[in-house]
Write an enzyme that holds these catalytic residues in place. Structure first.
Site, mmCIF file in Angstrom:
data_model
loop_
_atom_site.group_PDB
_atom_site.id
_atom_site.type_symbol
_atom_site.label_atom_id
_atom_site.label_comp_id
_atom_site.label_asym_id
_atom_site.label_seq_id
_atom_site.Cartn_x
_atom_site.Cartn_y
_atom_site.Cartn_z
ATOM 1 C CG PHE A 21 -1.827 0.997 1.248
ATOM 2 C CD1 PHE A 21 -2.863 0.790 0.235
ATOM 3 C CD2 PHE A 21 -1.845 2.149 1.934
ATOM 4 C CE1 PHE A 21 -4.082 1.792 0.051
ATOM 5 C CE2 PHE A 21 -2.811 3.097 1.560
ATOM 6 C CZ PHE A 21 -4.048 3.182 0.996
ATOM 7 C CG ASP A 68 -0.634 -2.334 6.818
ATOM 8 O OD1 ASP A 68 -1.713 -2.391 7.228
ATOM 9 O OD2 ASP A 68 -0.417 -1.153 5.995
ATOM 10 C CE1 TYR A 100 -9.529 2.978 6.433
ATOM 11 C CE2 TYR A 100 -8.704 4.314 8.269
ATOM 12 C CZ TYR A 100 -8.584 3.651 6.964
ATOM 13 O OH TYR A 100 -7.254 4.032 6.208
ATOM 14 C CE LYS A 101 -8.499 -0.614 4.219
ATOM 15 N NZ LYS A 101 -7.848 0.415 4.987
ATOM 16 N NE ARG A 132 -10.220 -2.693 -2.977
ATOM 17 C CZ ARG A 132 -9.819 -2.263 -2.134
ATOM 18 N NH1 ARG A 132 -8.603 -2.588 -1.605
ATOM 19 N NH2 ARG A 132 -10.594 -1.120 -1.258
#
Length: 415
Positions: free
Chosen positions: A128, A200, A225-226, A374
Site C-alpha cells: 500500500f 500491516d 475503519y475497515k 474489488r
C-alpha cells in the site's frame, strides 16, 4: 447453485444475528467493508451519550469520570484480543501512517543498535503506497545511510532478506489482489537473518485470525475503519512486542507518551511499555466510536468468521462463473482459498465504469487503479443472499452495457 441453496446457507449462518447489530443501508448490497466498515447501531447510541451527557453536561470532568484518559489503552486491549496479542502490547491512537512512522523509527533504532550497518527496509512494489511513503519520509529524516528502501516483487520478498536487512515491512493481505502472505514463515525467515518485521494488518484485523505473539512478530500497525467498523478516519492501532519495550524509542514524543504527562515537566521522559507510542491528545468522539464498534466482536470465534469469509468468496466466484462472466472478469486473487484475505479482485478493462454502474444499482464495490474491481466480504454482516443479488446486478449491468455509459469516462476524486 440456485436461490434455494443460497437461502439454506443463510439459514445455518452462525453470524446471522450479528447482522442485526449493524445499521445497514436499505435496498443496498454493501461489499466494500474492506474500505469502510458499516456502522453498528450501538455506535450511534454511544456517540449520542458522549455528545449529550459526557461532553455537554459533564465536560472536562469526563476525562476522569468517564475514563476518557484511558480509552487508547482500553480500546487497544480489545483490538489485542483480535490480533493474537497478550495485554500491554497494543494501543489505539493516531492514523496508520503516523503509527507506521513510529514503528519504523523504533525498529530501526533497535536493529542498528545491534548492527549499525543494517539500513535496508525491504518491502514489496505493490505494498500500500502510504507504507512506502512513510519509509521514504524516514529515509529523508534519518538519512539514507540509516534507512534505504528496497522494493521487490511480492513473491520474492522472503528470498530477498539478507544480512543488510534491518526491517521487513509487509502487508499481510495485499490491498489490490487480496493475496495473503504467510506471515509466520516470513517472520521466521527475517529473524534467521537478524532482521525485524513490521506487519500491516489493515486488511486482516477483524476479518480473520491473527497470531502476532505466536508468530513472534516485532511490530504491527492496522486501521480500525475497515473490518473493525470504527468509522471514517477512525484511529489506528500499533503493536510492539513486549520484548522490545525497553530498547525502543520513537521521535514523535508527545505529552501523552510521557511517563507523567500531568507533571508538565519541560523534559521528555517516555512512559514504560506500549504507552510511549502515544503522542497527542486522542479524539474522544472517534475513540468512543471504535470502542463501541468493537463490541460486535464479543464472543466471536475468529476461525468460524474466517470460514464464513472464505465461503462468501467461493459462492461469489461460483455464481460469477455460472453467469458466464468469468471470461470477462479475470480473477487476480489467488485461486487457493487459504492464500486469500476477505476479498476478491478482478481485472476488467472497464472496471471503473462497472463499479459505478453497480453503485447506481445499489451494489457497493470499489475500484483500484489501473483496472481492478474489488468485492469485499465482511462476514459479520454480509449474507449469502447479498452475494446472489450482487451477481444478478453484475450480470444485468454487463448485458446492458451500462458500464460503458459516458458518465463513467471521468473519475470521481475518491474511486
Amino acid at each position: 447453485m440456485n436461490l434455494t441453496d443460497i437461502k439454506e446457507l443463510d439459514s445455518i449462518d452462525p453470524f446471522a444475528l450479528h447482522r442485526e447489530q449493524f445499521q445497514l443501508p436499505v435496498n443496498k448490497v454493501y461489499l466494500d467493508g474492506n474500505s469502510l466498515g458499516a456502522m453498528t447501531k450501538g455506535t450511534a447510541t454511544r456517540l449520542q451519550q458522549v455528545i449529550q451527557q459526557q461532553w455537554s453536561q459533564d465536560l472536562i470532568s469526563s476525562w476522569n469520570e468517564h475514563d476518557w484518559i484511558n480509552l487508547p489503552q482500553s480500546v487497544g486491549e480489545k483490538i489485542a484480543s483480535l490480533i493474537g496479542a497478550q495485554p500491554e502490547q497494543t494501543i489505539c491512537c493516531d492514523s496508520i501512517s503516523v503509527n507506521l512512522f513510529k514503528a519504523l523509527a523504533a525498529a530501526l533504532t533497535i536493529a542498528q543498535r545491534q548492527d549499525s550497518d543494517r539500513n535496508i527496509v525491504l518491502s514489496t512494489k505493490d505494498n500500500f503506497p502510504t507504507d512506502l511513503y512513510m519509509v521514504q519520509g524516514i529515509s529523508q529524516f534519518f538519512g539514507e545511510h540509516r534507512c534505504q528502501l528496497k522494493l521487490v516483487d511480492e513473491n520474492e520478498l522472503e528470498q530477498q532478506i539478507d544480512d543488510k536487512t534491518a526491517i521487513v515491512l509487509a502487508t499481510e493481505v495485499n490491498f489490490r489482489t487480496g493475496r495473503r502472505l504467510d506471515a509466520k514463515q516470513l517472520i521466521t525467515s527475517a529473524h534467521s537473518h537478524g532482521a525485524l518485521v513490521i506487519l500491516d494488518l489493515a486488511h486482516s484485523a477483524g476479518a480473520m485470525p491473527v497470531h502476532l505473539d505466536d508468530w513472534k512478530a516485532d511490530f504491527a500497525v492496522g486501521c480500525t475503519y475497515k473490518y473493525l467498523n470504527g468509522g471514517p478516519g477512525a484511529p489506528a492501532f500499533i503493536y510492539a512486542a513486549k520484548r522490545h519495550h525497553q530498547n525502543m524509542s520513537q521521535p514523535l514524543s508527545g505529552w501523552f507518551g510521557h511517563a507523567r504527562p500531568f507533571d508538565f515537566t519541560p523534559d521528555y521522559e517516555p512512559a514504560n511499555g506500549i504507552q510511549q507510542m502515544l503522542t497527542g491528545t486522542p479524539s474522544i468522539l472517534a475513540m468512543a466510536a471504535i470502542d463501541s464498534a468493537l463490541e460486535a466482536f464479543e464472543n466471536v470465534d475468529l476461525e468460524k468468521l474466517r470460514e464464513k469469509s472464505l465461503q462468501l468468496a467461493e459462492v461469489f466466484h461460483q455464481l460469477l462463473e455460472d453467469a458466464a462472466l468469468g471470461s470477462s472478469l479475470q480473477l487476480i486473487s489467488p485461486q487457493q482459498r487459504e492464500q486469500r484475505g476477505s476479498q476478491l479482485s478482478y481485472r476488467y478493462e472497464h472496471a471503473y465504469g462497472l463499479c459505478q454502474a453497480l453503485i447506481q444499482r445499489g451494489v457497493i464495490a470499489d475500484f483500484r487503479a489501473p483496472n481492478y474491481i474489488r468485492f469485499g466480504f465482511t462476514p459479520l454482516y454480509n449474507s449469502f443472499e447479498d452475494i446472489w443479488k450482487a451477481i444478478e446486478q453484475l450480470r444485468q449491468v454487463i448485458e446492458a452495457k451500462e458500464h460503458l455509459d459516458s458518465r463513467w469516462q471521468s473519475r470521481n476524486t475518491v474511486t
